[in-house]
Structure formats: C-alpha cells, structure tokens
Design an enzyme around this catalytic site. Structure first.
Site, mmCIF file in Angstrom:
data_model
loop_
_atom_site.group_PDB
_atom_site.id
_atom_site.type_symbol
_atom_site.label_atom_id
_atom_site.label_comp_id
_atom_site.label_asym_id
_atom_site.label_seq_id
_atom_site.Cartn_x
_atom_site.Cartn_y
_atom_site.Cartn_z
ATOM 1 N N GLY A 44 0.741 -1.170 0.067
ATOM 2 C CA GLY A 44 -0.270 -0.213 -0.037
ATOM 3 C C GLY A 44 0.640 1.182 0.296
ATOM 4 O O GLY A 44 2.003 1.497 0.503
ATOM 5 N N CYS A 45 0.504 2.510 -0.159
ATOM 6 C CA CYS A 45 0.610 3.474 -0.607
ATOM 7 C C CYS A 45 1.153 4.215 1.095
ATOM 8 O O CYS A 45 2.534 4.474 1.058
ATOM 9 C CB CYS A 45 0.002 4.583 -1.167
ATOM 10 S SG CYS A 45 -1.410 4.638 -0.506
ATOM 11 N N TYR A 46 0.383 4.111 2.224
ATOM 12 C CA TYR A 46 0.835 4.684 3.113
ATOM 13 C C TYR A 46 1.691 3.452 3.863
ATOM 14 O O TYR A 46 2.986 4.006 4.659
ATOM 15 C CB TYR A 46 -0.409 4.443 3.982
ATOM 16 C CG TYR A 46 -1.383 5.485 3.618
ATOM 17 C CD1 TYR A 46 -0.989 6.791 4.347
ATOM 18 C CD2 TYR A 46 -2.365 5.242 3.948
ATOM 19 C CE1 TYR A 46 -1.507 8.199 3.918
ATOM 20 C CE2 TYR A 46 -3.464 6.552 3.930
ATOM 21 C CZ TYR A 46 -3.476 8.073 3.836
ATOM 22 O OH TYR A 46 -4.154 8.801 3.359
ATOM 23 N N ALA B 256 5.121 4.429 1.744
ATOM 24 C CA ALA B 256 6.364 5.626 2.617
ATOM 25 C C ALA B 256 6.629 4.890 5.182
ATOM 26 O O ALA B 256 7.245 5.674 5.392
ATOM 27 C CB ALA B 256 5.307 6.531 3.042
#
Lengths: 350, 350, 350, 350
Positions: free
Chosen positions: B153-155, B158
């Site tokens: 996932g994106c979160y 990061a």
C-alpha cells in the site's frame, strides 16, 4: 469606548496585509464600530481598494503612513504589523488607546524565552508584562480589563483550546504531547516570497521549521500555566495548498485513569455555552472546510487502537479564530459589547 | 519471461482506474515489455483513449471484460482491481502467469488479521501464504523468486521504508511510534464518490479512518517482523487537496542510546546505492512535490527539541512508489531486468 | 554536434528558473546530450539541488555566474534568461555555439514592432534577422539549418499551431479572430511576485494584460506570414490556478465556403504523421490535463450553433511544448537527432 | 409576508445540495426570516448537520421527504431541486406560497425553445407563462409583484448584466457576440460524478458543452428582448479548478459610433446606485476572487487594439449572485424588505 460616542473608533495599523483585510471584512458588519484609521506604509496615500479590490466598495479612510496616524480619531487600534517592529510602535502609542496586537511581540511573557526565540531583548518589557494573552475563552475576564491584548497565534489557538482543559485536569500526560499541524498559506502573509508562490505550494505538502517554530514556546507557555510546571511539546507545522485553515492533530497519552471519552467530556464541558468552540460527538473529527471564514473552533476526540492513547483533532480558520476574528472577539470583550458581534456569519462551504 | 520472447507480454487487469493508467504511462517507456491485454469491465469494448484521453495516442489493445481475457497472450499480469474481488480472480489465473497484485488482498499474511480487518475469511489462503510482500528494497530476493507479489500500500511504503531499519536495529522504541500521514486524492481511486469531489476536497484537510485504517495492520506486520515481536502503531491518515503524493511524518523515541543522527545514518546506510530511496542531509525534510511523478522516496530526520525524540519525514508519489511504479520495479526484479527500467524519469516540478 | 563527440555538450543559461529546470528534467532522459554548464546568477556556487531539490540526485555541474561560463565545454546552449537581458548575452557568445533562446528577444523579426512592444531598439539587430522562429512543425527545415533558434512563446505556440494552416488555406476570416487563452502560473516564472502567490491565485481567475500582451504581436507575425498580409488578432490571456498548461479557445468565422469539418480536416492533414500535434475527432475538445508534462499539442474543432462560425480549442503544457520541450525538439532537429528523443514520456494524469 | 407574522416562514426544497446550503448560510443572518422546512430526499430524517457539518450548529428543522412537507408552515419556498423534476413539484404547491425557483424549469418562456433544449414539452405551461425571470436589477418591478420567480442561471446572470444595457442602447452589434465563460465546480452540484472529482479537475481546464449548453437560449432570450429581434450568441463554458466563481469574457463589436468608453458608461449609469453591480474604471477588469462569497457583480470594459472592438469581463460568485444570493435578493423584493438584507457580507479574500 466612551459613553459619549455611538461607535468605537477603530484604527488598523498594517491594513495592507491579510489579517488587516480580514479585520476590515469582519468590521464591515459590526454595528458598533467605525474604522477611522488605516495605515500601510508601502501603500500610503492609496485607497484600500487598490490594495484589496474586493473591499473597494467600502467607504474607508485612505491608507496613511504609520508616522502620520492621527490617534485622536481612535479609541482602539488593531496592530497587524510584522513581528519585531511592533513592540516599539505600541510602546509609543498614546495611552488612551486600547490595543489588540496581532503580532507575536507581546505573546511571550518571559523575557528570557522571548530573547531566546526572537534573538534580541524585548524593547518594551513593561508592556510585555502588562499584556494579556487573549485566547478569549481561556482569558475572558483578563481581556475585559486589559488595555493591551496579545492576540494569540494561529497554531497556538488551535492547539491550546483542546489541550488546556486536559492538562489542567491532569487527564493526559503533559510531558508526551505530539502536535502535528497543517496550515494554509495565508499564515505566511502577503509578502512576495518564493516559498509562497502558487507553483511552489499547489499539489504538495511539506513540514517546515521542524522543532524550531516560534509558536512552540507560545503553546508551551499556555500548557505550562495549565500544568503548573514546565511543559515542552513536540510541535511540527506543515504548509499545504489552501489559503485558510489550520488542522491540528494532537497525539496524547491518557493519565490518571482517564478514558478517551473523558477527554472529550472535559473539552465539551469546559466550552459548554461558548458560541465559538464546539466538541464533536465522540469519534468524529472536524475538517478545516467546516470552519472556513468563520470564528468557530471544532474539536474531535478519537480513541486510538493502542490502549491509553487518544487522537485529538482541532480545526480553525487561521485568519479568523487564528487572527482577526479572535481579535474582534477580544475587542468586543474589551468594549463590553456582545462577544459575538460581527462574528456570526456561518462558515463558507463549498 | 521466456528466453524465446523479445518482450515480456503484460496484461493489466483493471486498466480503467488510476493505478492502471499509471502502469500504462510507465510501461509506455519500457523497452522490454509489450502490453497485450487490458481489462476494464464498465468500459469493455472501448479503446483506452475513451477512458483516459491522455493515453489515446498510444497503440494499445481495446479494453475487454475480465472474463474474456486471453491469458495465453500474457507472461505477467498486473492486477489493479478493487480489494476483496481480487483474490478469487488471481486464484483462477493460469499458473504460467506471474502476478503483481496492486490490491490489498494478499498483503496481510495472517489469516486472522485479514479476517479481522476485512470482515471475512480469505478466499485464497494458500496463495495468501505464497505471496511475497514487495517493498522492493526490503524484499528484493524474495520478489525475484516470487510468482505472486503483493504490491504494498501507499501509506505502508512511505512508513516502512524509514522505520524498518530503525526497528531492526533497535534504535527507536517500537512501542511508541506515531505516524501522521497526508495523502493526495488519487489514493481514493477514480470512483465517483461525494467525498472525492473537487468542491469537497479543495482548500481543506481532514483526518479520516482514524484508528481504523486498513493500512495500519499492514504497517504493523512489517514492523512486527522487523522487531521480532508484536508491534502496534498509531497511524492517522489525512486527505488533502493534491492529486498525488504522500507525506508521512513519524514521531519516534530514541532507544539504546541512539542519537537522531544515528537514525539518519542507519537509514542512509541501509539504502546506500539504492536508486529510489535517499536520505536527506540531517535536519532537512522532503516535500511531496520533489518526488511527484517519480519512483523516488525521500527521507529526512530531525532531532526534536525534546531530548530523546526525533521526527522522521518521508515522501513518495502514491501512484508511483506507492503503487504502479513499485509494481513495475517488482516486475523488473521478477523478470531479471535492470530494476530501474522505465522508472528513471525525474520528478515533475512545478 | 561534431562528429568526434559522442554527446552534444549542452549549457543552460538561467538554470534556476522553471524553464531551466524543465530542460534538465527532459535532458536527463536524453541519451545523446550531456549537460556541461549551468548558470544561475543568484545561486552561483550552489549545486542545482539547493535550487531545485527534485533534481538533487542528478549528477550535474555546479551553478556558475554567466560571466564565468566556460563555453569551450559546450556545443549548444539553451538560453533561459529574462526578456531584454538576453540579446546582449547571445550576441556575445562564441560563434561555435548553436543557441536555442527561450526568451522573447529574438521572436519578433520586425525591428519596429520589437521597439514598439518592448520599449527600446533591439540591441542585436543582425542576430534578430538571422534567428529562426521555431515552432518546429511549421519551420522544421529552417530550424535544421539555424544557428540561433528563437523558441516560441507558450501562448503563440498554442494559438498558431491550429491557426496557421487555416489562414494559409483561406478557410477562415483572418481579420476576425478572437483568442481567449487560459494559462497556468508557471508562465509567470519563479520570481517572487505578489500576483503569483498561492493565496492570490488559488480558487480564482482573471484576465490580464488585456489588449496589450506581448504575445499578441508574436501571434500576428505568424498569421501575417500565413496570410500574406497584415493580420491583427484579439488576444486575451487569463491567469488561473494550475501550475502548467495553456488552453486556447479561438473563435473564428468560416471563409471561402469552408465548413467546420474542413477546418478540422485542414489541421489534421497538415499535422498528419507529426508525433506531437494531434487533431481530435470532430466535435471533441481537449483538456490541459491530457497533455500535462508532455510535448503534445491537442486540437479540437467544434461547429458553432451560429452558421459560419467555429470554435477551435488547443491545449499544450506551457513548460513543455510551450517552452523547454519545444526547445529540446528544436535542438534535436538542429543536431540531426531523431526529433522525439527525450520527449516521448506520456502526459501525467491525474 | 402577512402583517401578522414577524418573520417570513421559509422552506427550502432540496436543501442537501450546494445551493440549498448556500441559502441557509445567507438566511442564517437574515433578521426577518425563519427557516421552517427543509427537504432532502436521500437525507430525509437526518439533521442538516449530517449533510453539511459546517451548518451543524444552527438550529434548523430536520430534513424531510418532499412529499411529507407541511407547507402550512411556510410563506415562501425556495426550490433548489434538479432541472426537469421541478415543474411538477411547483405546479402542485399550495397557491398561498410564493416561490423562488433556482432550477432552470421556468426560465425559458417560449414553449418551443424549452422543448427543443430540454427534450420534452413543459409540464406546467401556464406557470411557465406566469413566472418572472428574475435578474433583480433588470426586473425589479415584476419581481416585486410575482408569485413565482425563475431565478436566473449563473452564466446567464454574468453574461446579461453587462450585455443587456448595451444591446438595448444599440451600442454593440448584437449579432456578433462571443461569450467565453469560466466556471467553478460547484456549478455542477454535489452529485458524485467522475468529471467533478478533485483528481479530474485540479490543475487543468477544458471547455464543455461547446455550442450546446442550455444556458445559451437563456442568454439569448434576454438579449432578444433587449434587442427587440432574435439574437443568437456564441457561448462557450469552461470548467476550471475553483469551487466558486464565474468569469465571463465577452467579445463585442461596437455599433452606432459608440466607443469602448461609451460601453462602460452605459453599464455604469444603468447600475448607478445598485448595491450589487459595479462598473470598474475604464480599462480595469475584475477577478472572481474579488466577489467570492458575496452577491456582487463586477464589470470591466477594455478597448481592444483592433478598432471597433471591446472586451467586457464580468465576475460573480456562481453560488451567490449566480444562485442563492440572487434568490434571497428576489425574496427580499417580493416581501417588500430592504433588498440588501442578509446580503451585505463582504467578499472573502484570500
């Protein structure tokens, strides 16, 4: 302010910036004030409409240089000048004037803290002691009696309104507070800076002044007073693409057996009956767009999945409750007017 | 993927969403792949240019329904379908296909955690065990051998890139991590939802899914593995007005005598030589606009004023390193191609 | 440019502005060039990454003052300096250098027109005559032979690409053309100006320089050449909240019995086979977001409800086809390289 | 509306859309009205604060289904329902109600024109004849006597306010008018449509409904009346990334020996004394941000470089003067109240 006048005669020092324009926007609907003085050094001699065309239709005095200001025409001045230059200006004002200062110059009461964060000794230390730090809801009585109110910063207003009641009641661990704040660009003022250009800000976000923003000691001063002992906070501001608004997401640890619902309840009861501060139902969080253009503060509390922790989110419009709106609110209190005068316009959405 | 073909023949399942379009944008510059299949149920029968006019000039297959897909034309498929529907689709794929799944369906390895967060038992538990969780820099060898990669996932991308090295090395207290993340709107996909309307998003920010976002267990899975014991995090996502980008501001406490500079050093040395992850000089923090459109991750570390604490800021483009770019990166690794192929275009600013 | 070198050695004069950064972004993917010189007066001595952090990871020369430039290291320079200052700089360059000038200084060929619009006589009139006005598709052969190419303005590129074929073929009344153009903010450059602040631009639009924008004579020069007689146009630019993009909506009257479809056909056939200019199907109009980040020009033609009239809409990215992309395109032509080199990255959407 | 009541009791049909919310925002400051009815079909049974959290603090009736509305509690209703469904709703209303209809259903007076543009015969042709088309400044007397006011469209308001005086006085060629209009996204309402998503709109612009937008016949109806003969206009709307605002750039040719200054003078004298319409000094043009949130219309006139032509730019907030503000203005006129009541809040900038 005197029985003989029908209106409070108001001056705005530094009317060519955004907080100046916002004061005018709000005061245009105030039935008991009259703007009699506007200063703006670079724009001196011009009508305000050249600086702010959206206000051109209002009947207002021409901008003057601050040294040409005729204070005999004023009962109260709002001071919307840059930090650092303000203290000497205010020190030199005739003493018949009440003053609401929107700069940071009189917010810190400790001379050493001021010197540490601003790099020089305060130039008006007597006034520094006299000034009342005016988050209205937290200092109403003192504001009512004040001659000089230090209008709080935008971030500190959004941070302290939820935190002060919690720290006072020992519901959270005051030594472990993380404040992650997101601000619109108007907080940087109207100065032409590369970092405030549309192209530099749109479609992005970044943290800035990490661990060194001058609003940190201002927040700490309030929490220190609330706790009765020195408090430090982790405060991290972010700049994001919106003109107005501050969202403050605060991470706290519960203390003394409190539950997250207790936090929400403490905030709700502290601001019970307040026209401008509202606790949302438990578990709900506010959006900045729900306060845009208004003097409202919305506060939400959510229990974290990790036991013993909670997330508190507060939202204000940085130019209203975070600056000019609270300034008018303070003026109303200082003048014995209904506190909500000129401040009841609903938020503007979309 | 076979020695006999000059190009890897690639299919994209769910090509009418943003991650699908982004895969096409990137693959259009890939010298060793050829797109041979595009599915998109609602747009089946249409050329891609009707769904994404910016890609109309490319020579691409017409969109088909997924049940009409001819997988004999593919060596590898990217699966960009909605969460929940993906697991059965992938379970039914011919086994000659390599798969990079951009949905969340195969990211959680624990069946109970999956059921808890997604509300139902996993429908392909064997594949769930087989799937490799593919933050490329942290799982390169496993990705190279995988048939099915669960693209992170994106979160979580990061968040984990900076945190995993710190947790592994016991440089921070893994039980006291606060992740305040800010995302662009493309993370919500192209579905027509009121909450994603321009008028609802522009000029504002709000937190959402506080203490219940499904990316929390994904982050915790990675940190649990890194710590060798169960880790929970406080993860609070925010939606803000930008199309692309995630900024993750992480608040940590130092452990084992580490200094903030040690944190930065641990991150920098872990990613030494990596083409897509870069630690900024100590005290500097990244902006999302500095990675926009690129596969880069930028990470900054700042010492907090409170002793023993640090702030870590990481920035990615959620559609690139947070989705389609990392998917292509994983494909390159799976296919034995240079990992940076098709991913070297610089960020686009302004 | 010489047979002995593997790469064209490129200098960028004025690398600290947006068009400079965009040149670097594009050239970073150019296999046949090497950047050997970057000048930026205010930032001289700094690495480019301090000025443009998104490009910090690239291996580039340190910025120098223009007077310290070592042109022996260059075969070609892009000149991205402000208007007015450029002509003397270019006049003083060693003559072995090919030059693509992105300023307006060499765009107008008529000395009187230049003096009228820029308020002073041209300082390099010989070069002014020699310079080739380089809308690549309309001047490819001349560009190929040129030593100095005047890279066209953003508005003029968007306006002339559709209009020149129509005026040449007498399909429209060249004396009754209305061009309503909308531009992103990067067209104003990176200078810190109040009018370019985020707060001044976001959530609004206004016309500017109405009936006096310097791109008007540039457009008229092109149409005058196409018509074979003096042509004036009504050109009205607008500033709107986007970083990149120009949309040009042009209102024309049909001539010589032409139908709106004839207009579309004339445009389509003129640009048949061109990699960067595309006519949409009749009745469709482009959006700026469909060309964002790319060198593409999209053109749509719609018949008006009023008989004898048509609306033509063209879209470009002002920093790419409207500036740095066309500059690279011209360099490719001047150097005999494939014209699309480094320019094939698809538009970035969302 | 009756002598016996202190307040006008107001209902809002369709209160869950943006124009409904805007009516409530404005009426919240109206001293002579009380909102007694709010309908919203999908949200029936909910407090308004669930649909519009920014208004949650107001004391308002719960949303009901329209079929459950108790009209005995109302003196006047604002109808903010979708086009097409409105005519039957209004035809069925009790006749004691005054009605301000914000839909398009009663704007066109010609039955054939309505049928042509809306694809079906009007369902309440008698009311269609009775309805007064209410650009307040152009129809004040008729509005004062009306039972049913058709509140004008946003584009038509911005277009007709400057054009009607010019056409009436034969100062321009009414057969050669080009209107290039730019609108914010709230004009598309709150419906969840792909084309209104943040990601689809931000950082871009495009024309839409070119030569077929339904506001064209509405503008033409007004200009036809002004000219005394049938008039057609070229009207091209554009969608751009702002929530509120319309900028209308109109290109005209002078007639009857008029100069551009004569145009400005005709507009200025026509609206002399009007509180909400203002002509700027000759050569100045307005920005939408200068009217944001207000009921103001700003109009600027500039002489083109081409002799005999002029450019007229008008700016309104589409949700205020273009919808709910003008509706309240009309209500004030219908009720014999001061026309500016609840409409004097200044524009909000930044």
């Amino acid at each position: 302010m005197t029985a003989s006048s029908n209106h409070i005669r108001v001056g705005i020092l530094g009317a060519s910036g955004y907080t100046g324009a916002e004061l005018i926007r709000l005061l245009a609907q105030h039935p008991s004030t009259r703007i009699t003085l506007l200063t703006g050094d670079r724009a001196a001699g011009k009508p305000l409409g050249e600086v702010f065309p959206h206000l051109a239709y209002l009947d207002l005095p021409v901008l003057t240089k601050i040294e040409d200001a005729d204070y005999s025409q004023c009962d109260l001045v709002f001071c919307a000048l840059p930090h650092g230059t303000t203290q000497e200006v205010i020190a030199a004002l005739p003493t018949h004037l009440k003053v609401v200062d929107l700069s940071a110059d009189f917010r810190l009461h400790d001379v050493d803290t001021y010197a540490e964060w601003y790099g020089h000794a305060h130039l008006a230390p007597d006034l520094q002691k006299e000034a009342v730090y005016g988050i209205t809801e937290l200092a109403r009585d003192a504001v009512a009696k004040a001659r000089l109110v230090a209008n709080p910063g935008c971030y500190p207003t959004a941070a302290q309104l939820p935190l002060v009641p919690l720290v006072e009641a020992d519901l959270i661990d005051a030594d472990d507070i993380v404040i992650d704040a997101k601000s619109g660009v108007s907080g940087a003022g109207r100065a032409a800076k590369e970092g405030s250009l549309f192209t530099e800000v749109t479609e992005g976000i970044h943290a800035y002044s990490v661990a060194k923003h001058r609003h940190a000691p201002e927040i700490e001063q309030g929490l220190t007073k609330a706790a009765g002992r020195p408090i430090l906070v982790n405060f991290t501001p972010h700049l994001m693409p919106m003109s107005r608004g501050i969202l403050s997401t605060t991470y706290v640890k519960l203390a003394g057996g409190a539950s997250p619902a207790d936090l929400r309840e403490a905030i709700a009861s502290r601001y019970q009956g307040e026209p401008f501060v509202r606790a949302l139902p438990m578990g709900q969080v506010p959006a900045t767009r729900h306060v845009r253009g208004s003097n409202h503060t919305l506060i939400g509390v959510v229990a974290d999945r990790i036991k013993g922790r909670a997330i508190i989110v507060s939202a204000i419009d940085n130019l209203v409750k975070g600056a000019s709106g609270q300034a008018v609110q303070n003026m109303n209190v200082m003048a014995g007017l209904p506190e909500t005068t000129a401040l009841m316009q609903p938020p503007m959405f979309p």
